[in-house]
Scaffold this motif. Structure first.
Motif, PDB file in Angstrom:
ATOM      1  N   THR A   1      38.720  34.415  41.457  1.00 22.99           N
ATOM      2  CA  THR A   1      37.697  33.926  40.737  1.00 22.99           C
ATOM      3  C   THR A   1      37.683  35.533  39.730  1.00 22.99           C
ATOM      4  OG1 THR A   1      36.352  32.857  41.970  1.00 22.99           O
ATOM      5  CG2 THR A   1      35.135  33.491  40.459  1.00 22.99           C
ATOM      6  N   PHE A   2      38.194  36.609  40.169  1.00 22.84           N
ATOM      7  CA  PHE A   2      37.845  37.758  39.363  1.00 22.84           C
ATOM      8  C   PHE A   2      39.546  38.471  39.209  1.00 22.84           C
ATOM      9  CE2 PHE A   2      34.319  37.353  42.181  1.00 22.84           C
ATOM     10  CZ  PHE A   2      33.421  36.389  41.043  1.00 22.84           C
ATOM     11  N   PRO A   3      39.505  39.556  37.752  1.00 19.73           N
ATOM     12  CA  PRO A   3      40.180  39.800  37.984  1.00 19.73           C
ATOM     13  C   PRO A   3      40.745  40.924  38.836  1.00 19.73           C
ATOM     14  CG  PRO A   3      39.094  39.864  36.273  1.00 19.73           C
ATOM     15  CD  PRO A   3      38.324  39.533  36.504  1.00 19.73           C
ATOM     16  N   THR A   4      42.356  40.938  39.091  1.00 14.90           N
ATOM     17  CA  THR A   4      42.889  42.026  40.256  1.00 14.90           C
ATOM     18  C   THR A   4      43.156  43.514  39.327  1.00 14.90           C
ATOM     19  OG1 THR A   4      45.099  41.209  40.087  1.00 14.90           O
ATOM     20  CG2 THR A   4      43.319  40.065  41.715  1.00 14.90           C
ATOM     21  N   VAL A   5      42.815  44.102  40.350  1.00 19.76           N
ATOM     22  CA  VAL A   5      43.533  45.873  40.034  1.00 19.76           C
ATOM     23  C   VAL A   5      44.361  46.185  40.494  1.00 19.76           C
ATOM     24  CG1 VAL A   5      42.356  47.766  39.435  1.00 19.76           C
ATOM     25  CG2 VAL A   5      40.657  45.710  39.116  1.00 19.76           C
TER      26      VAL A   5
ATOM     27  N   GLU B   1      47.921  49.372  39.707  1.00 21.82           N
ATOM     28  CA  GLU B   1      48.568  49.855  39.122  1.00 21.82           C
ATOM     29  C   GLU B   1      50.183  50.393  37.869  1.00 21.82           C
ATOM     30  OE1 GLU B   1      49.358  53.181  42.397  1.00 21.82           O
ATOM     31  OE2 GLU B   1      46.943  54.183  42.337  1.00 21.82           O
ATOM     32  N   ASP B   2      50.859  48.852  38.541  1.00 27.57           N
ATOM     33  CA  ASP B   2      51.972  48.198  37.702  1.00 27.57           C
ATOM     34  C   ASP B   2      51.749  46.828  37.581  1.00 27.57           C
ATOM     35  OD1 ASP B   2      52.968  46.896  39.916  1.00 27.57           O
ATOM     36  OD2 ASP B   2      54.035  48.874  41.104  1.00 27.57           O
ATOM     37  N   LEU B   3      52.903  46.163  36.903  1.00 28.40           N
ATOM     38  CA  LEU B   3      52.530  44.583  36.558  1.00 28.40           C
ATOM     39  C   LEU B   3      53.096  44.230  37.320  1.00 28.40           C
ATOM     40  CD1 LEU B   3      54.197  45.130  32.961  1.00 28.40           C
ATOM     41  CD2 LEU B   3      51.268  44.588  33.287  1.00 28.40           C
ATOM     42  N   ARG B   4      52.783  44.039  38.451  1.00 28.62           N
ATOM     43  CA  ARG B   4      53.815  43.628  39.456  1.00 28.62           C
ATOM     44  C   ARG B   4      52.609  42.612  40.332  1.00 28.62           C
ATOM     45  NH1 ARG B   4      56.342  47.364  44.069  1.00 28.62           N
ATOM     46  NH2 ARG B   4      54.908  48.552  43.236  1.00 28.62           N
TER      47      ARG B   4
END
Length: 244
Positions: free
Chosen positions: A235-239, A241-244
């Motif tokens: 439902t919400f964006p994940t956070v 440290e890289d684009l994986r």
């Protein structure tokens, strides 16, 4: 940004007493097997609309259906490694009053979940599922409020994962997580069998679905040892440290 828990605690908000088994049994068993606490809140027993097998029995009553569903769902939760409680709010239609909302908020603050599992927001076949989703978001919001019940601790930014509905194409369900449940799929099957007295026709359906999602997981980069999976939509964006 790497402060995410290794084994996130899980709270499942299930509209009916079997939904959590069919749709999220693998995730529950997987989390529990890693030592994470998992708690299931059943908003209703699904006594009117989701207990077809029981109502076909002679002399069946509403009280007996509720008691049977409680027994079956409790047994399934034990197999999966989760604790469970029932709010008995009725089904078809489900009605969530202010007292029930307050109870859910208190459970959230007590359990401090890292992840919430619940239904999709739009299921045209079963509006109880929609209300369970909206109730999850509403109570999550309240549980986060620092000014609410200063005697308890607010929860953090718990991700809400929507589990797969019965007819995903019609519900606008677009999974962005295929969860490998291969190591615990036998436990999911055992839990599903606990519910077979009321909805036995779904055991094979969700067994087959687990295989199909497993195939898709491999096609999307999972090891070939993956044989079963469950699909989820965040439902919400994940956070990260890289684009994986």
């Amino acid at each position: 940004m790497s402060d995410h828990p290794v084994n996130p605690s899980v709270l499942v908000i299930s509209a009916h007493a079997a939904d959590f088994v069919w749709r999220a049994g693998g995730a529950i068993a997987l989390s529990a097997s890693k030592g994470a606490p998992v708690h299931v809140l059943c908003l209703s027993f699904g006594e009117r609309g989701e207990s077809q097998g029981l109502w076909k029995q002679d002399g069946m009553t509403l009280g007996r259906v509720k008691a049977t569903r409680r027994e079956q769902a409790s047994a399934a939760a034990e197999v999966l490694g989760a604790s469970i409680e029932f709010l008995d709010l009725g089904d078809y239609p489900l009605r969530v009053d202010e007292a029930a909302q307050d109870r859910i908020v208190s459970v959230m603050r007590e359990r401090q979940p890292d992840v919430l599992l619940t239904h999709v927001p739009s299921d045209p076949y079963n509006r109880d599922h929609n209300l369970a989703h909206e109730t999850t978001l509403l109570t999550r919001m309240v549980a986060q409020a620092h000014g609410h019940d200063r005697s308890t601790r607010p929860i953090g930014a718990a991700q809400v994962l929507q589990f797969e509905p019965h007819q995903p194409e019609v519900c606008g369900f677009v999974p962005d997580l295929l969860l490998d449940i291969t190591p615990v799929f036998d436990r999911k099957v055992k839990a599903m069998q606990c519910m077979s007295g009321a909805q036995g026709h779904l055991v094979q359906y969700y067994t087959d679905l687990g295989v199909r999602r497993g195939v898709q997981a491999v096609r999307n980069g999972a090891p070939k040892t993956v044989t079963h999976a469950e699909a989820y939509q965040r439902t919400f964006p994940t956070v990260g440290e890289d684009l994986r």
